[in-house]
Write a protein that holds these residues in place. Structure first.
Motif: not given
Length: 196
Positions: A103, A117, A120, A122, A124, A127, A141, A146, A149-152
């Motif tokens: 992290t 994170e 991934g 995104y 943590d 949002s 961003t 990201d 809340e999608d974490c994509e």
């Protein structure tokens, strides 16, 4: 660059917008010493000259930045320490690895903006815990991290390699294209009076 291969399972890397000695002082190192090149030699040197404890090694980077590395301590990742490093309109980033987590925390102007994170790409948490309008967050961003809340993640941040996400975040925030050569020294360091 594989930080786990270089450092093992427990490490902390911090980039602070201060001169080397000032950064080490802000991280609790009262008496920094110039160390032989190479992290293994530096750690042995500090242990011989300052005793055991949480060692922080640092070196100057372009643009007025300092890079620090810790093993088996996470002083730079502590919110209070990172906020101190990011005071007066500055930005600082610290990333840590323990056996289960990779992290990075970003702080600006004395406040934590969010945690990335690295496995991934995104932020943590939900949002609403990240101010997506903040210019520092927007710069991340825009690079594909990201903050929803999608974490994509997308673009460069859409990587399976945590080190790739860390290198991207460092480049966006500091302008430094971090490479393995940046960890080759020479180093200055010492025992921190506070360990986390």
């Amino acid at each position: 660059m594989d930080l786990d291969e270089m450092f093992g399972e427990d490490w902390c890397v911090t980039l602070a917008p201060h001169p080397l000695t000032e950064t080490l002082h802000l991280m609790g190192v009262d008496n920094p010493l110039p160390c032989p090149e190479g992290m293994d030699q530096a750690a042995r040197f500090l242990e011989e000259h300052q005793g055991e404890g949480a060692f922080i090694l640092g070196r100057e980077m372009p643009g007025g930045w300092t890079l620090t590395i810790e093993f088996e301590s996470w002083i730079g990742f502590d919110d209070d320490v990172l906020c101190t490093l990011a005071a007066d309109g500055r930005t600082a980033i610290s990333a840590y690895r323990d056996p289960d987590t990779k992290t990075a925390t970003i702080a600006h102007e004395g406040a934590v903006l969010g945690r990335l994170e690295l496995s991934g790409g995104y932020f943590d948490g939900p949002s609403d815990s990240v101010d997506i309008t903040h210019p520092v967050v927007r710069s991340l961003t825009a690079a594909g991290f990201d903050a929803s809340e999608d974490c994509e993640p997308t673009g460069e941040a859409d990587t399976e390699e945590p080190e790739g996400c860390l290198i991207l975040a460092v480049r966006v925030l500091t302008g430094i294209p971090l490479t393995a050569a940046d960890f080759e020294g020479p180093w200055t360091g010492g025992v921190s009076r506070t360990a986390f």
